[in-house]
Motif scaffolding. Structure first.
Motif, mmCIF file in Angstrom:
data_model
loop_
_atom_site.group_PDB
_atom_site.id
_atom_site.type_symbol
_atom_site.label_atom_id
_atom_site.label_comp_id
_atom_site.label_asym_id
_atom_site.label_seq_id
_atom_site.Cartn_x
_atom_site.Cartn_y
_atom_site.Cartn_z
ATOM 1 N N THR A 10 34.366 41.037 38.163
ATOM 2 C CA THR A 10 33.282 40.338 38.863
ATOM 3 C C THR A 10 33.517 38.829 38.889
ATOM 4 O O THR A 10 33.155 38.159 39.858
ATOM 5 N N PHE A 13 36.086 38.150 41.706
ATOM 6 C CA PHE A 13 35.524 38.279 43.041
ATOM 7 C C PHE A 13 34.520 37.172 43.335
ATOM 8 O O PHE A 13 34.426 36.701 44.468
ATOM 9 N N LEU A 16 36.548 34.290 44.469
ATOM 10 C CA LEU A 16 37.082 34.444 45.819
ATOM 11 C C LEU A 16 35.989 34.462 46.877
ATOM 12 O O LEU A 16 36.278 34.394 48.075
ATOM 13 N N ALA A 17 34.745 34.535 46.447
ATOM 14 C CA ALA A 17 33.637 34.690 47.395
ATOM 15 C C ALA A 17 33.227 33.374 48.041
ATOM 16 O O ALA A 17 32.423 33.358 48.965
ATOM 17 N N TRP A 83 47.112 43.196 38.584
ATOM 18 C CA TRP A 83 46.165 43.615 39.632
ATOM 19 C C TRP A 83 45.553 42.402 40.323
ATOM 20 O O TRP A 83 45.283 42.455 41.536
ATOM 21 N N PRO B 9 36.602 38.082 54.452
ATOM 22 C CA PRO B 9 37.028 38.106 53.051
ATOM 23 C C PRO B 9 35.949 37.629 52.089
ATOM 24 O O PRO B 9 35.712 38.274 51.054
ATOM 25 N N THR B 10 35.279 36.527 52.422
ATOM 26 C CA THR B 10 34.266 36.042 51.480
ATOM 27 C C THR B 10 33.114 37.042 51.342
ATOM 28 O O THR B 10 32.524 37.179 50.272
ATOM 29 N N PHE B 13 34.306 39.825 48.958
ATOM 30 C CA PHE B 13 34.356 39.413 47.563
ATOM 31 C C PHE B 13 32.960 39.169 47.003
ATOM 32 O O PHE B 13 32.702 39.438 45.826
ATOM 33 N N ALA B 14 32.065 38.684 47.829
ATOM 34 C CA ALA B 14 30.686 38.519 47.366
ATOM 35 C C ALA B 14 30.089 39.875 47.018
ATOM 36 O O ALA B 14 29.343 40.013 46.043
ATOM 37 N N LEU B 16 31.737 42.507 45.970
ATOM 38 C CA LEU B 16 32.375 43.001 44.750
ATOM 39 C C LEU B 16 32.019 42.168 43.525
ATOM 40 O O LEU B 16 32.316 42.561 42.401
ATOM 41 N N ALA B 17 31.397 41.038 43.741
ATOM 42 C CA ALA B 17 31.126 40.119 42.636
ATOM 43 C C ALA B 17 29.906 40.533 41.821
ATOM 44 O O ALA B 17 29.641 39.957 40.778
ATOM 45 N N HIS B 18 29.158 41.507 42.295
ATOM 46 C CA HIS B 18 27.977 41.947 41.538
ATOM 47 C C HIS B 18 28.285 43.238 40.805
ATOM 48 O O HIS B 18 28.802 44.185 41.385
ATOM 49 N N GLU B 19 27.957 43.268 39.521
ATOM 50 C CA GLU B 19 28.373 44.404 38.698
ATOM 51 C C GLU B 19 27.816 45.726 39.197
ATOM 52 O O GLU B 19 28.525 46.733 39.234
ATOM 53 N N LEU B 22 29.820 46.805 42.193
ATOM 54 C CA LEU B 22 31.173 47.201 41.818
ATOM 55 C C LEU B 22 31.165 48.553 41.109
ATOM 56 O O LEU B 22 32.007 49.413 41.388
ATOM 57 N N ALA B 86 43.150 48.424 50.251
ATOM 58 C CA ALA B 86 44.152 48.072 49.243
ATOM 59 C C ALA B 86 43.527 47.303 48.086
ATOM 60 O O ALA B 86 43.822 47.566 46.914
ATOM 61 N N VAL B 87 42.634 46.379 48.408
ATOM 62 C CA VAL B 87 41.956 45.620 47.354
ATOM 63 C C VAL B 87 41.126 46.563 46.481
ATOM 64 O O VAL B 87 41.128 46.470 45.248
ATOM 65 N N GLU B 90 43.553 48.632 44.236
ATOM 66 C CA GLU B 90 44.102 47.822 43.145
ATOM 67 C C GLU B 90 43.055 47.597 42.063
ATOM 68 O O GLU B 90 43.336 47.681 40.876
ATOM 69 N N THR B 91 41.843 47.303 42.513
ATOM 70 C CA THR B 91 40.775 47.059 41.557
ATOM 71 C C THR B 91 40.452 48.324 40.779
ATOM 72 O O THR B 91 40.315 48.303 39.548
ATOM 73 N N ALA B 94 42.932 49.122 38.179
ATOM 74 C CA ALA B 94 42.923 48.176 37.064
ATOM 75 C C ALA B 94 41.749 48.400 36.118
ATOM 76 O O ALA B 94 41.867 48.196 34.918
ATOM 77 N N VAL B 95 40.610 48.817 36.655
ATOM 78 C CA VAL B 95 39.404 48.832 35.826
ATOM 79 C C VAL B 95 38.885 50.229 35.509
ATOM 80 O O VAL B 95 37.965 50.367 34.692
#
Lengths: 121, 121
Positions: A10, A13, A16-17, A83, B9-10, B13-14, B16-19, B22, B86-87, B90-91, B94-95
DNA sequence: GCTCAATATTCGTTCTAGGGTATGTTTCCA
DNA sequence: TGGAAACATACCCTAGAACGAATATTGAGC
């Protein structure tokens, strides 16, 4: 041999956001290293703005900085987790031809008096 | 043949930035589709919370939903742009073995009365 | 029709990220 | 030692995101 940093997904991301941070990272993916004034010029923002966002990238461990005289050069961290590097690469490949990232690089290429770049007329 | 959605993109990522978002996406990567009550149970949040964040993922085009009776099943969009897929992959790789994602899947596996899952004792 | 279950949405509030501006720090050079 | 350049930080303010709780919607079953 092992990545020096641990990055929470998190956190990555969130970094990157933000467009400014993403634009900096894309530029730093194209070029081995860039100083703050180059990034500032390429993005067309005021210096404190860029500096603040670079600080966030640095605190997260996404970029490293080194001082050389008056300039501080930033580069993408060479010890990113696999990653994270993969996410950056995928993103770069996807957006490097899009706006505003192409323009950023064009503006940078036309910047006069860049440090580190020899001024051979 | 072409991806049905365009994702900035932003914006990706925004999202994905919240738990919560995600965790939902990771669960939806493990499983073909899940309904809201399954996601709610797995994550251990209240229903409006999960519903709200699923709505954001849906509005961005990251997930799709289909109704079946009382339940609404979500799945990762099958028409994601390649780089977005792909993102996500990869994520996920990794997690998926880390907290809280492993626990989410464990809790989901122990959930009673899951819709769609046959109750063969 | 009514009721219940599953899900979505709204409302009011709180909190944090980000912006603009001013100022501090470091280095170089004269 | 004083000034200027490059960069970082601090401060105040604002806008947007997220939360909790209540309520609305949709569908199934009787």
């Amino acid at each position: 041999m092992f990545p020096a940093v641990t990055i929470q997904p998190t956190d990555l991301f969130a970094a990157l956001a933000h467009e400014t941070r993403l634009r900096c990272l894309i530029l730093l993916t194209r070029h081995p290293e860039l100083c703050v004034c180059e990034l500032t010029h390429a993005i067309g923002a005021v210096q404190p703005h860029v500096s603040r966002h670079l600080a966030q990238l640095r605190e997260l461990g996404l970029v490293t900085d080194r001082r050389e005289g008056l300039w501080i050069f930033y580069r993408v961290s060479p010890v990113l987790p696999d990653w994270v590097a993969a996410v950056l690469r995928e993103t770069f490949d996807a957006v490097c031809g899009e706006r505003p990232f192409v323009e950023d690089d064009r503006v940078l290429a036309q910047m006069p008096n860049r440090p580190g770049v020899p001024r051979c007329a």
